[in-house]
Design an enzyme around this catalytic site. Structure first.
Site, PDB file in Angstrom:
ATOM      1  N   ARG A  59       0.781  -1.250   0.039  1.00 29.59           N
ATOM      2  CA  ARG A  59       0.167  -0.013   0.031  1.00 29.59           C
ATOM      3  C   ARG A  59       0.910   1.404   0.146  1.00 29.59           C
ATOM      4  O   ARG A  59       1.901   1.425   0.831  1.00 29.59           O
ATOM      5  CB  ARG A  59      -0.941  -0.098   1.221  1.00 29.59           C
ATOM      6  CG  ARG A  59      -1.712   1.286   1.507  1.00 29.59           C
ATOM      7  CD  ARG A  59      -2.974   1.168   0.676  1.00 29.59           C
ATOM      8  NE  ARG A  59      -3.949   2.315   0.922  1.00 29.59           N
ATOM      9  CZ  ARG A  59      -4.980   2.551   0.165  1.00 29.59           C
ATOM     10  NH1 ARG A  59      -5.192   1.632  -0.676  1.00 29.59           N
ATOM     11  NH2 ARG A  59      -5.777   3.438   0.425  1.00 29.59           N
ATOM     12  N   GLN A  83      -5.455  -0.934  12.398  1.00 23.46           N
ATOM     13  CA  GLN A  83      -5.051   0.448  12.103  1.00 23.46           C
ATOM     14  C   GLN A  83      -4.061   0.419  11.043  1.00 23.46           C
ATOM     15  O   GLN A  83      -4.335   1.548  10.317  1.00 23.46           O
ATOM     16  CB  GLN A  83      -4.216   0.740  13.549  1.00 23.46           C
ATOM     17  CG  GLN A  83      -4.146   2.178  13.675  1.00 23.46           C
ATOM     18  CD  GLN A  83      -5.288   2.923  13.582  1.00 23.46           C
ATOM     19  OE1 GLN A  83      -6.324   2.690  14.301  1.00 23.46           O
ATOM     20  NE2 GLN A  83      -5.391   4.230  13.287  1.00 23.46           N
ATOM     21  N   GLU A 125     -11.276 -19.562  28.504  1.00 29.91           N
ATOM     22  CA  GLU A 125     -10.607 -20.650  29.361  1.00 29.91           C
ATOM     23  C   GLU A 125     -11.167 -21.854  28.752  1.00 29.91           C
ATOM     24  O   GLU A 125     -12.253 -21.839  28.080  1.00 29.91           O
ATOM     25  CB  GLU A 125     -10.768 -20.498  30.748  1.00 29.91           C
ATOM     26  CG  GLU A 125     -10.470 -19.417  31.456  1.00 29.91           C
ATOM     27  CD  GLU A 125      -8.809 -19.307  31.879  1.00 29.91           C
ATOM     28  OE1 GLU A 125      -8.183 -20.159  31.716  1.00 29.91           O
ATOM     29  OE2 GLU A 125      -8.491 -18.003  32.344  1.00 29.91           O
TER      30      GLU A 125
HETATM   31  C1  LIG Z   1     -16.907   3.258   7.741  1.00 28.40           C
HETATM   32  C2  LIG Z   1     -16.039   4.582   7.135  1.00 28.40           C
HETATM   33  C3  LIG Z   1     -16.587   5.769   6.854  1.00 28.40           C
HETATM   34  C4  LIG Z   1     -15.852   6.677   6.110  1.00 28.40           C
HETATM   35  N1  LIG Z   1     -16.487   7.565   5.624  1.00 28.40           N
HETATM   36  C5  LIG Z   1     -15.779   8.615   4.696  1.00 28.40           C
HETATM   37  C6  LIG Z   1     -16.558   9.728   4.054  1.00 28.40           C
HETATM   38  O1  LIG Z   1     -17.847   9.912   4.348  1.00 28.40           O
HETATM   39  N2  LIG Z   1     -15.806  10.261   3.276  1.00 28.40           N
HETATM   40  C7  LIG Z   1     -14.768  10.150   2.603  1.00 28.40           C
HETATM   41  O2  LIG Z   1     -14.126  10.587   1.771  1.00 28.40           O
HETATM   42  N3  LIG Z   1     -13.979   9.138   3.276  1.00 28.40           N
HETATM   43  C8  LIG Z   1     -14.577   8.175   4.165  1.00 28.40           C
HETATM   44  N4  LIG Z   1     -13.922   7.213   4.917  1.00 28.40           N
HETATM   45  C9  LIG Z   1     -12.497   6.927   4.393  1.00 28.40           C
HETATM   46  C10 LIG Z   1     -11.589   7.269   5.678  1.00 28.40           C
HETATM   47  O3  LIG Z   1     -11.519   8.678   6.102  1.00 28.40           O
HETATM   48  C11 LIG Z   1     -10.077   6.772   5.360  1.00 28.40           C
HETATM   49  O4  LIG Z   1     -10.312   5.280   5.233  1.00 28.40           O
HETATM   50  C12 LIG Z   1      -8.779   7.189   6.081  1.00 28.40           C
HETATM   51  O5  LIG Z   1      -8.894   8.392   5.889  1.00 28.40           O
HETATM   52  C13 LIG Z   1      -7.797   6.294   6.030  1.00 28.40           C
HETATM   53  O6  LIG Z   1      -7.530   6.055   4.771  1.00 28.40           O
HETATM   54  P1  LIG Z   1      -7.254   4.615   4.080  1.00 28.40           P
HETATM   55  O7  LIG Z   1      -8.018   3.958   4.391  1.00 28.40           O
HETATM   56  O8  LIG Z   1      -6.826   4.661   2.404  1.00 28.40           O
HETATM   57  O9  LIG Z   1      -5.783   4.308   4.819  1.00 28.40           O
HETATM   58  P2  LIG Z   1      -4.411   4.737   4.132  1.00 28.40           P
HETATM   59  O10 LIG Z   1      -4.214   6.102   3.903  1.00 28.40           O
HETATM   60  O11 LIG Z   1      -3.944   3.546   3.133  1.00 28.40           O
HETATM   61  O12 LIG Z   1      -3.352   4.197   5.639  1.00 28.40           O
HETATM   62  C14 LIG Z   1      -3.139   3.087   5.893  1.00 28.40           C
HETATM   63  C15 LIG Z   1      -2.335   3.125   7.187  1.00 28.40           C
HETATM   64  O13 LIG Z   1      -1.165   3.993   6.919  1.00 28.40           O
HETATM   65  C16 LIG Z   1      -1.073   5.074   8.023  1.00 28.40           C
HETATM   66  N5  LIG Z   1      -0.428   6.230   7.399  1.00 28.40           N
HETATM   67  C17 LIG Z   1      -0.840   6.623   5.786  1.00 28.40           C
HETATM   68  N6  LIG Z   1       0.137   7.895   5.733  1.00 28.40           N
HETATM   69  C18 LIG Z   1       1.039   7.903   6.640  1.00 28.40           C
HETATM   70  C19 LIG Z   1       2.117   8.802   7.246  1.00 28.40           C
HETATM   71  N7  LIG Z   1       2.334   9.834   6.329  1.00 28.40           N
HETATM   72  N8  LIG Z   1       2.499   8.592   8.279  1.00 28.40           N
HETATM   73  C20 LIG Z   1       2.357   7.600   9.181  1.00 28.40           C
HETATM   74  N9  LIG Z   1       1.306   6.766   8.987  1.00 28.40           N
HETATM   75  C21 LIG Z   1       0.567   6.704   7.803  1.00 28.40           C
HETATM   76  C22 LIG Z   1      -2.501   5.296   8.131  1.00 28.40           C
HETATM   77  O14 LIG Z   1      -2.427   5.850   9.599  1.00 28.40           O
HETATM   78  C23 LIG Z   1      -2.914   3.896   8.346  1.00 28.40           C
HETATM   79  O15 LIG Z   1      -2.740   3.125   9.558  1.00 28.40           O
HETATM   80  C24 LIG Z   1     -14.601   6.337   5.558  1.00 28.40           C
HETATM   81  C25 LIG Z   1     -13.830   4.927   6.349  1.00 28.40           C
HETATM   82  C26 LIG Z   1     -14.681   4.060   7.024  1.00 28.40           C
HETATM   83  C27 LIG Z   1     -13.800   2.759   7.192  1.00 28.40           C
END
Ligand SMILES: Cc1cc2nc3c(=O)[nH]c(=O)nc-3n(C[C@H](O)[C@H](O)[C@H](O)COP(=O)(O)OP(=O)(O)OC[C@H]3O[C@@H](n4cnc5c(N)ncnc54)[C@H](O)[C@@H]3O)c2cc1C
Ligand SMILES: Cc1cc2nc3c(=O)[nH]c(=O)nc-3n(C[C@H](O)[C@H](O)[C@H](O)COP(=O)(O)OP(=O)(O)OC[C@H]3O[C@@H](n4cnc5c(N)ncnc54)[C@H](O)[C@@H]3O)c2cc1C
Lengths: 366, 407
Positions: free
Chosen positions: A266, A334, A361
């Site tokens: 990723r 996470q 258990e």
């Molecule tokens: C139930 C639900 C509702 C949601 N609703 C919305 C919505 O309404 N609109 C919308 O647009 N999105 C929405 N989201 C999306 C949500 O905001 C994203 O899933 C979130 O911002 C994380 O992005 P990602 O899943 O692509 O994770 P990624 O960005 O791929 O991150 C993966 C991991 O890498 C870490 N990471 C990434 N970059 C860095 C960095 N620079 N330094 C350290 N660690 C890092 C992250 O913390 C995470 O642990 C929703 C998600 C869910 C599950």
């Protein structure tokens, strides 16, 4: 002399189980969590690994291999890695067979073991946990009262795997009027045994577990494991503890590997997220804690194999592994970010299962 | 003057919302966790009727215009959200309202746009707004989105795939709502090229292709939406269509989060409080009372755990109130909003996980709501910027680094 190398034979067993776990069990994990069912062919194939039959003495139809807690925990980690529910189902008969092999009288072995040395899966189970928030193995509320040469069981257990189909249950109960715990070999059909509704829990959803109520359930005195003076129940509990510790290590490793592989594929901000220290350090710590918990587990199992009292080691290993598994599984979710929260990925399932170890258990035995 | 007393109107609103939470949400919480993807229409309609008049749940856009009259709008919002989420976080997220889409319109729209897009939430049948930023290959890295908006005469043409859109199906398909879509008008311009567009429900070319199965908050729908030559009017762009050299436009859009992060934090705290209330009640049934003021070494492990959980939650609540209060004062709260979200997301994750452990078999059982609260809680550690992203925002602010210098 200190060594961290499994024997040739242990490696063979572990690798065989690992292959089955990877090829057959893991692909079924999500479906079993969603439907609550495990295909019977899979159970049968798992049975054919021989993890239960192997330790039954030849005289009772088994392969008569020495019972080793170390070998057991190696196998349990692999199966739990693939899926905790399926692992517990496959290994449930051991919950009865191991105590009988370890501590049963001749008559008890004769009456029980041949049934579990056969070619087809036969369900058996143990009843240990009770539905109280402050459940304590040292203060069981299910009691066994000696009345006119029979024992009368009274009280309720929970988290009893496969209770509705198990032929025999190993019931852990407190002897009325003392602190002593006895294990009782109970036929499911005994009057006074009621298998209540299948439980609904946050995790472990593929495994059928039940509350089981004993209402003046009368047993012949010979059903007390080990005979009139009982057996070393502590040892049996320790075997359960190390098994659960190994399973916790397996679940944690599953989450770790899933998250590690994801983090190396990723990308965010132009690099693989594994290249971000926030993620890399989480993974590093997860790896350290998994190994630490595994070594505690192995040490406790090793001590049990030497026939020594391993209560301290087993309790610490179980507790440490339970905490570790939660921490690791939470981070697994996470690291996948939003994708970790979606049921297309297994990490949320690992987290729901991992949370149970503090409570579990008696679901498995080494 | 430092003062932690909530103003009377906020208390009143809180007490009213609490009754809703207790009497309308709790009784159906389990049912709509299990019947994932079904909607509790009685509840949604009732909430809609109530919100048309008072609009208790809407975030952002609250910078006060009149310096003489201190506003408590955002404070009241976070306090109300805590109550609703104490009732049920999944149901709270599914309530018909302008949602994140509304927050974006409020933060980045012109007065004309605000009226055009938000007036509908004052009348008629229930409606939803949604915001679509996240794409399959980028979430945290919002600047990497690949959905494009190309000008064609007097239209913008959108192409791309958005995922995880909260209430996306309700906004795009099932009501007279809208989705605010982030897209780039110029990939070579990076952040500066990213703009927000309002897509009205039912616009041809916008299709909901999937609603996700989730670990928790199952009463809330999380949609995948595909845009295929989706044509929208020119003036549905929020803010200026100019691609500036600087990243001002992008920053404007990111400002939406300053308003929504305290809301997420408040929701987290509501879940955590539900869990703590439950644990406390169960302990009291067993005759165990938490003894405040006894030496730490004389406390039982449960008492210590409980107090640590309680303190973490209260600390998170105060950080959240501060972030909302800053907004009400018309002041910047970027740092404080991320502090509140980071703390609350983690605190509620840990508090609910610990609560399940403390109650043993009762905690793990689906007979009670506690296990559900643990599943619901975890999302607060993830959406609206993950724990890691919010720590990054805080770190940049306290260290004085730009996003280039620390990422
Ligand atoms: C139930 C639900 C509702 C949601 N609703 C919305 C919505 O309404 N609109 C919308 O647009 N999105 C929405 N989201 C999306 C949500 O905001 C994203 O899933 C979130 O911002 C994380 O992005 P990602 O899943 O692509 O994770 P990624 O960005 O791929 O991150 C993966 C991991 O890498 C870490 N990471 C990434 N970059 C860095 C960095 N620079 N330094 C350290 N660690 C890092 C992250 O913390 C995470 O642990 C929703 C998600 C869910 C599950
Ligand atoms: C009692 C003592 C005995 C020692 N004995 C020896 C010895 O026998 N031989 C010898 O060669 N040295 C020795 N050292 C030196 C020791 O190895 C260095 O202090 C240590 O490696 C850290 O280097 P530094 O102090 O320059 O800190 P820095 O390298 O400047 O690090 C400062 C901080 O930044 C963190 N940091 C640095 N790089 C990164 C990174 N890439 N990612 C995240 N965090 C980072 C560090 O963890 C630390 O918190 C000794 C030091 C002490 C205190």
């Amino acid at each position: 002399m200190v060594s961290f190398e499994p024997s040739e034979e242990q490696r063979l067993i572990r690798d065989t189980v690992a292959e089955f776990a990877r090829e057959r069990v893991r692909p079924q994990a999500r479906a079993s969590d969603e439907t609550g069912e495990i295909p019977s062919e899979l159970i049968q194939q798992g049975w054919e690994l021989g993890l239960t039959q192997a330790l039954i003495p030849e005289a009772y139809g088994g392969a008569g291999e020495a019972h080793s807690a170390v070998t057991s925990v190696l196998a349990i980690e692999e199966l739990a890695w693939a899926d905790l529910s399926i692992a517990c189902h496959l290994l449930a008969p051991r919950l009865l067979v191991v105590p009988v092999v370890e501590a049963g009288t001749e008559e008890q072995k004769d009456a029980i073991l041949p049934r579990y040395a056969q070619a087809n899966f036969a369900a058996a189970t143990a009843a240990v946990v009770e539905p109280r928030w402050d459940f304590d193995l040292a203060e069981l509320s299910v009691t066994a009262t000696l009345e006119n040469g029979s024992y009368v069981l009274q009280g309720t257990k929970c988290f009893v795997p496969l209770a509705s189909v198990a032929e025999h249950l190993a019931v852990f109960a407190r002897l009325q009027g003392s602190d002593e715990v006895g294990v009782f070999l109970v036929d499911r059909s005994t009057p006074g045994v009621s298998i209540l509704e299948r439980e609904k829990n946050m995790g472990l959803k593929g495994l059928a577990t039940y509350e089981v109520a004993f209402e003046r359930c009368r047993l012949p005195a010979e059903r007390r494991l080990g005979g009139p003076s009982g057996c070393d129940v502590n040892r049996l509990l320790n075997l359960q503890r190390v098994a659960l510790a190994a399973a916790a290590v397996g679940v944690a490793r599953a989450s770790f590997e899933y998250a590690r592989d994801y983090a190396k594929e990723r990308k965010a901000f132009g690099v693989y997220i594994a290249q971000k220290q926030a993620i890399a350090f989480m993974l590093a710590e997860m790896a350290i804690e998994i190994d630490a918990a595994r070594l505690l587990t192995w040490e406790a199992a090793w001590k049990l194999d030497r026939g020594e009292d391993a209560t301290r080691e087993a309790v610490l290993a179980k507790q440490y592994a339970a905490n570790m598994a939660l921490m690791v599984a939470d981070r697994g979710v996470q690291i996948l970010g939003g994708h970790g929260y979606i049921r297309d990925h297994l990490v949320e399932l690992f987290l729901r299962n991992a949370r149970g170890f503090a409570t579990f258990e008696g679901l498995l035995t080494a | 003057m430092i003062d932690f007393e909530l103003p009377p109107q906020v208390k009143q609103a809180r007490d009213m919302v609490h009754m809703v939470a207790e009497n309308m949400m709790r009784p159906i919480a389990r049912e709509y966790d299990e019947r994932e993807h079904e909607k509790p229409w009685d509840f949604l309609n009732a909430m809609w009727e109530a919100s048309k008049a008072t609009n208790p749940v809407s975030f952002g856009g609250g910078a006060k215009k009149d310096p003489g009259a201190p506003s408590v709008r955002n404070l009241q919002t976070v306090v109300s959200i805590e109550e609703l989420s104490w009732g049920d976080a999944g149901l709270y997220l599914s309530i018909p309202n302008p949602g994140l889409g509304g927050a974006a319109v409020a933060a980045a729209g012109t007065p004309e746009q605000r009226e055009r897009f938000l007036a509908r939430f004052r009348s008629g049948p229930p409606k939803w707004g949604a915001m679509a930023i996240t794409e399959p290959h980028c979430g945290s890295d919002t600047a990497a989105i690949t959905t494009t908006a190309v000008r064609d005469g007097d239209h913008w043409v959108l192409n791309g795939t958005k995922i995880f859109v909260t209430s996306g199906k309700m906004a795009a398909q099932e009501s007279d709502g809208f989705v605010v879509v982030w897209a780039t008008v110029d990939k070579s311009a990076g952040r500066a090229g990213i703009k927000a567009f309002v897509v009205e429900r039912g616009t041809p070319g916008m299709t909901v292709v999937k609603v996700e199965d989730k670990m928790g908050i199952r009463a809330s729908d999380t949609a995948m939406i595909v845009f295929e030559n989706c044509r929208i009017p020119l003036d549905n762009i929020l803010g200026s269509p100019e691609v500036q050299r600087s990243t001002e436009g992008f920053k404007g859009a990111m400002a939406t989060f300053d308003a929504t992060r305290p809301a997420v934090a408040a929701s987290a705290i509501g879940i955590g409080r539900a869990a703590l209330d439950f644990v406390r009640a169960e302990l009291e049934k067993q005759g165990i009372k938490i003894r405040y003021g006894v030496s730490r070494n004389k406390l039982t492990a449960i008492e210590r755990d409980f107090m640590d959980m309680e303190a973490a939650l209260q600390a998170a609540r105060l950080l959240t109130w501060r972030a909302a209060w800053l907004m009400d004062q018309g002041r910047h709260n970027n740092l404080e909003a991320s502090m509140a979200k980071a703390k609350a997301g983690l605190a509620v994750t840990q508090v609910t996980q610990k609560a399940v452990e403390l109650l043993g078999p009762l905690g793990y059982s689906r007979k009670y709501l506690l296990e559900k609260w643990m599943r619901d809680a975890k999302i607060n550690d993830i959406f609206e910027g993950t724990q890691q992203i919010n720590l990054l925002v805080v770190a940049r602010r306290i260290l004085g680094y730009s996003s280039k210098e620390l990422n």
